[in-house]
Design a protein around this motif. Structure first.
Motif, PDB file in Angstrom:
ATOM      1  N   PRO A 228       0.784  -1.258  -0.071  1.00  0.00           N
ATOM      2  CA  PRO A 228       0.015  -0.049  -0.121  1.00  0.00           C
ATOM      3  C   PRO A 228       0.831   1.286  -0.047  1.00  0.00           C
ATOM      4  N   ASP A 229       0.463   2.393  -0.333  1.00  0.00           N
ATOM      5  CA  ASP A 229       1.057   3.617  -0.718  1.00  0.00           C
ATOM      6  C   ASP A 229      -0.140   4.579  -0.474  1.00  0.00           C
ATOM      7  N   VAL A 230       0.269   5.818   0.237  1.00  0.00           N
ATOM      8  CA  VAL A 230      -0.593   7.034   0.331  1.00  0.00           C
ATOM      9  C   VAL A 230      -1.140   7.351  -0.830  1.00  0.00           C
ATOM     10  N   CYS A 231      -0.103   7.617  -1.899  1.00  0.00           N
ATOM     11  CA  CYS A 231      -0.530   8.150  -3.176  1.00  0.00           C
ATOM     12  C   CYS A 231      -1.714   7.618  -3.940  1.00  0.00           C
ATOM     13  N   TYR A 232      -1.718   6.354  -3.929  1.00  0.00           N
ATOM     14  CA  TYR A 232      -2.722   5.319  -4.491  1.00  0.00           C
ATOM     15  C   TYR A 232      -4.213   5.802  -4.013  1.00  0.00           C
ATOM     16  N   SER A 270       3.809  10.247   4.685  1.00  0.00           N
ATOM     17  CA  SER A 270       4.839   9.317   4.059  1.00  0.00           C
ATOM     18  C   SER A 270       3.902   8.356   3.175  1.00  0.00           C
ATOM     19  N   ASP A 271       4.785   7.486   2.453  1.00  0.00           N
ATOM     20  CA  ASP A 271       4.068   6.522   1.524  1.00  0.00           C
ATOM     21  C   ASP A 271       3.330   5.496   2.605  1.00  0.00           C
ATOM     22  N   ARG A 272       3.999   4.886   3.412  1.00  0.00           N
ATOM     23  CA  ARG A 272       3.620   3.938   4.266  1.00  0.00           C
ATOM     24  C   ARG A 272       4.048   4.541   5.959  1.00  0.00           C
ATOM     25  N   VAL A 279       6.543  16.054   0.140  1.00  0.00           N
ATOM     26  CA  VAL A 279       5.790  16.857  -0.398  1.00  0.00           C
ATOM     27  C   VAL A 279       4.645  16.343  -1.201  1.00  0.00           C
ATOM     28  N   PHE A 280       5.155  15.353  -1.851  1.00  0.00           N
ATOM     29  CA  PHE A 280       4.336  14.487  -2.806  1.00  0.00           C
ATOM     30  C   PHE A 280       3.096  13.783  -1.939  1.00  0.00           C
ATOM     31  N   HIS A 281       3.516  12.956  -1.088  1.00  0.00           N
ATOM     32  CA  HIS A 281       2.678  12.116  -0.307  1.00  0.00           C
ATOM     33  C   HIS A 281       1.836  12.924   0.684  1.00  0.00           C
ATOM     34  N   THR A 282       2.474  14.004   1.266  1.00  0.00           N
ATOM     35  CA  THR A 282       1.657  14.900   1.999  1.00  0.00           C
ATOM     36  C   THR A 282       0.458  15.631   1.265  1.00  0.00           C
TER      37      THR A 282
END
Ligand code: 3PZ
Ligand code: ZN
Length: 319
Positions: A228-232, A270-272, A279-282
């Motif tokens: 899993p990854d926050v951006c998804y 963060s991603d996980r 900044v991207f995952h934020t």
């Protein structure tokens, strides 16, 4: 949703975003130098979703954005870099956040984007020619925000995107390319903007998308067998909303996963859980929470990836 508004560390995330911007010599800033335009879009949109955009000096940002524009009409990731459609969308989105699209020479900019459309309806990212459905989304999103969609062959653009649809209901970057949630967002977003969602088998795609939610963590992955990854959260949720199947996932569990990826001390997401924040995952974490209607956040448009109030101003001239 049984979530408390106090669980999102709003003030700490604001501080974190400002610190990345100020600290230009940090490792993070140096590796991001060439894609600073994307970083500006991620950071500033996060601030706007948190209703904190007024703390940035908008004249300074706009002047820097305009210095990144080339004669061709396209924008670069930073001053003195080469233009690419990837940075051009971020530049348009940043100007849209400040309600400043009127500083653009819309004809020159839209000519640049139109010039990247190929015979088969697909789009290249720059003059070097790489083709990808990401670039179809970017072109369509940009031209729509500029009220210039009529300048490309939208019929062929849609036909190309549809040709990238797979038997599993998903989409790849070129015909036959493996389905991937990021690519699906681009294709579904472009079809939504052009009013072409009737090309999609919503139940089939909805099934593939909701299988991205992992039972244990509640987070989303981008394709089968991946972590899993926050951006998804963003790529999957926005697509599910656009095809009207978001009720097929466990929204509270996903919100929990995103909240669990916060750095509760220094801010950022963060991603996980327990990975390093960026900044991207934020941005994608906060945008995901906005799609989940987390209390206190501005609503974000799932197709344009801009706050709904910004979109309303552009298309309906109201707040
Ligand atoms: C990240 N880019 O190629 S990148 C990006 N990824 O420019 C920005 N989830 O190493 C940051 N992975 C962090 N700040 C990561 C943007 C990638 C996506 C990598 C990533 C995200 C898992 C492995 C591609 C829109 C624009 C660009 C992308 C996707 C969507 C990296 C690695 C890659 C990149 C930048 C930094 C820290 C931040
Ligand atoms: Zn990610």
């Amino acid at each position: 949703m049984e979530l408390l508004s106090g669980e999102l560390e709003v003030e700490k995330h604001v501080k974190y975003i400002l610190s990345v911007e100020k600290n230009k010599d940090s490792f993070e800033s140096v590796t991001m130098e060439h894609l600073r335009m994307n970083g500006a879009y991620w950071g500033l949109t996060t601030l706007d979703l948190l209703d904190k955009l007024e703390i940035v000096d908008q004249d300074e940002v706009i002047s820097w954005v305009m210095q990144c524009q080339h004669e061709s009409g396209g924008f670069a990731g930073n001053i003195d870099h080469d233009p690419h459609i990837l940075y051009t969308l971020s530049a348009v989105q940043v100007l849209a956040l400040f309600n400043k699209l009127d500083v653009l020479d819309i004809d020159r900019l839209s000519d640049y984007i139109c010039g990247l459309q190929n015979e088969d309806g697909s789009f290249s990212g720059d003059i070097w020619g790489e083709v990808d459905t990401r670039f179809s989304y970017i072109a369509i999103c940009c031209l729509s925000l500029l009220h210039r969609l009529d300048k490309i062959n939208t019929e062929k653009a849609v036909e190309y995107i549809v040709s990238c649809q797979n038997l599993d209901g998903g989409f790849g970057c070129t015909p036959g390319g493996e389905s991937h949630a990021g690519q699906i967002f681009c294709c579904v977003g472009a079809l939504a903007i052009t009013g072409s969602l009737y090309h999609i088998d919503k139940d089939l795609l909805g099934w593939w998308l909701c299988e991205r939610q992992l039972v244990q963590s509640g987070g989303m992955n981008g394709r089968p067998e991946k972590l899993p990854d926050v951006c998804y959260s963003w790529w999957v949720l926005s697509s599910l909303i656009l095809i009207d199947r978001v009720h097929w996932i466990d929204k509270a569990k996903l919100a929990r996963f995103i909240l669990g990826c916060q750095d509760k001390e220094n801010g950022g997401i963060s991603d996980r859980p327990d990975d390093a924040v960026d900044v991207f995952h934020t941005y994608f974490g906060v945008a995901g929470l906005s799609l989940l209607e987390y209390p206190g956040l501005k609503a974000i448009d799932p197709a344009y990836a801009l706050p709904v109030d910004v979109i309303n101003k552009i298309f309906f001239g109201r707040k």
